[in-house]
Scaffold this motif. Sequence first.
Motif, PDB file in Angstrom:
ATOM      1  N   GLU A  73      43.807  52.768  10.054  1.00  0.00           N
ATOM      2  CA  GLU A  73      43.894  51.360  10.449  1.00  0.00           C
ATOM      3  C   GLU A  73      43.620  51.169  11.935  1.00  0.00           C
ATOM      4  O   GLU A  73      43.322  50.066  12.377  1.00  0.00           O
ATOM      5  CB  GLU A  73      45.277  50.797  10.099  1.00  0.00           C
ATOM      6  N   SER A  74      43.736  52.225  12.712  1.00  0.00           N
ATOM      7  CA  SER A  74      43.506  52.126  14.153  1.00  0.00           C
ATOM      8  C   SER A  74      42.030  52.268  14.522  1.00  0.00           C
ATOM      9  O   SER A  74      41.676  52.183  15.694  1.00  0.00           O
ATOM     10  CB  SER A  74      44.315  53.216  14.871  1.00  0.00           C
ATOM     11  N   SER A  75      41.172  52.454  13.530  1.00  0.00           N
ATOM     12  CA  SER A  75      39.759  52.698  13.806  1.00  0.00           C
ATOM     13  C   SER A  75      38.971  51.390  13.915  1.00  0.00           C
ATOM     14  O   SER A  75      38.821  50.674  12.915  1.00  0.00           O
ATOM     15  CB  SER A  75      39.151  53.560  12.691  1.00  0.00           C
ATOM     16  N   PRO A  76      38.428  51.050  15.100  1.00  0.00           N
ATOM     17  CA  PRO A  76      37.603  49.836  15.231  1.00  0.00           C
ATOM     18  C   PRO A  76      36.375  49.882  14.322  1.00  0.00           C
ATOM     19  O   PRO A  76      36.005  48.869  13.719  1.00  0.00           O
ATOM     20  CB  PRO A  76      37.203  49.846  16.713  1.00  0.00           C
ATOM     21  N   ILE A  77      35.748  51.062  14.210  1.00  0.00           N
ATOM     22  CA  ILE A  77      34.583  51.189  13.344  1.00  0.00           C
ATOM     23  C   ILE A  77      34.979  50.958  11.884  1.00  0.00           C
ATOM     24  O   ILE A  77      34.243  50.344  11.107  1.00  0.00           O
ATOM     25  CB  ILE A  77      33.932  52.579  13.523  1.00  0.00           C
ATOM     26  N   GLY A  78      36.189  51.440  11.536  1.00  0.00           N
ATOM     27  CA  GLY A  78      36.694  51.222  10.179  1.00  0.00           C
ATOM     28  C   GLY A  78      36.855  49.744   9.872  1.00  0.00           C
ATOM     29  O   GLY A  78      36.484  49.279   8.783  1.00  0.00           O
ATOM     30  N   TRP A  79      37.380  49.001  10.840  1.00  0.00           N
ATOM     31  CA  TRP A  79      37.567  47.565  10.641  1.00  0.00           C
ATOM     32  C   TRP A  79      36.230  46.841  10.514  1.00  0.00           C
ATOM     33  O   TRP A  79      36.061  45.962   9.668  1.00  0.00           O
ATOM     34  CB  TRP A  79      38.379  46.971  11.800  1.00  0.00           C
TER      35      TRP A  79
END
Length: 369
Positions: A73-79
């Motif tokens: 959840e802390s991954s900007p790319i994931g978001w």
Amino acid sequence: MLQALLLLFFVIVMGLEWHVGRTHERQVYRVPDATSNLLLGMAQLAPAVVLFGFLQVTYEFIYQRSAAFEIMESSPIGWIGLLIGVDFCYYWFHRFSHRVHVAWASHALHHQGEDYNLALGIRQHPTQGFFERAFYLPLAFIGFPPRMASIAVTINAAYQLFLHTELVGKLGPLEWVLNTPSHHRVHHGINPRYLDKNFGGMLIIWDRMFGTFVEEHEQPVYGTVEQVASFDPIYCMWAPLDDAIERASRTSDSLHELGVWIMPPGWRPKSMAKADTQISLDRPKYDVKLSREATLYLMAMTGLTILLMICHLLNNDLNSRPVRMQLGFIAWVAVTLVALGGIIEGRAWAKPVEALRLVATPFVVMTLV
């Protein structure tokens, strides 16, 4: 809490839209139309806590057992990837809703409104979320955590609410990538060249890629091809399904009967007369005349319903309420739709039903405070 705050913000922005429209001498809202839209929005939100819980459990089951990747959840790319993935899934859900009759029977409710304003954005069928959320299940296989996916879906839905306005023109270069009020006005138009176009949620790139994009040129005429001449929320919900049932009942061939449900809404078997596809772009909007007293009463009761909905959503977020209390609230909202819809349409039975609803309202309030 996010849904409750979004609903509150949405109502505030609706007030701003009304004020701006009035400043420019434009009638953005008609009370019967807006009341019907808002009540239908409450009808969708009331059972959401119970109904969506099932799909949330399904999503979590898939995620825990079949996730291909571990996405934090802390991954900007994931978001970023998730927001794009949600929008891609939404595009196909939305296109499915227009091209498969059983899904259109639910989604058509959103297109019935003939005034294009923010209130139309919240006009959704209670069952539509079931169809839509199922399209997001592939994200669980990829590995997007349930909470993360839930927030992304809410962001996508919130963005789309604010596309429903005529007070925002074209937005220059943003029109190439983002779905905008201009693009979405096309989607709601019954103009022949606009039908079944611009299905995107936050992005318009999917429509450009898959051949469903049309730019806004002529003024859209809003509503459904077959006009639903009523503001009664219950009738409006039932009408598209009733049309499908009636059409299916007119064929004795089981394969054709199935076809009515899985083919596009305009499809008819060869044994059935073709529908009149002539679209009148100068047809008058459906309207009713309300007294000043009825207008003020509807506005007050709709406002109260929204306020209690916000309390309902907050309570469930902070401390999940027993199912019996949730079902009681859903029943109260259902009676609200029946009673206020009857008042809008001038039904003789509406006042006795509304009297019973008013008697029950203090008890509903006590369960929410």
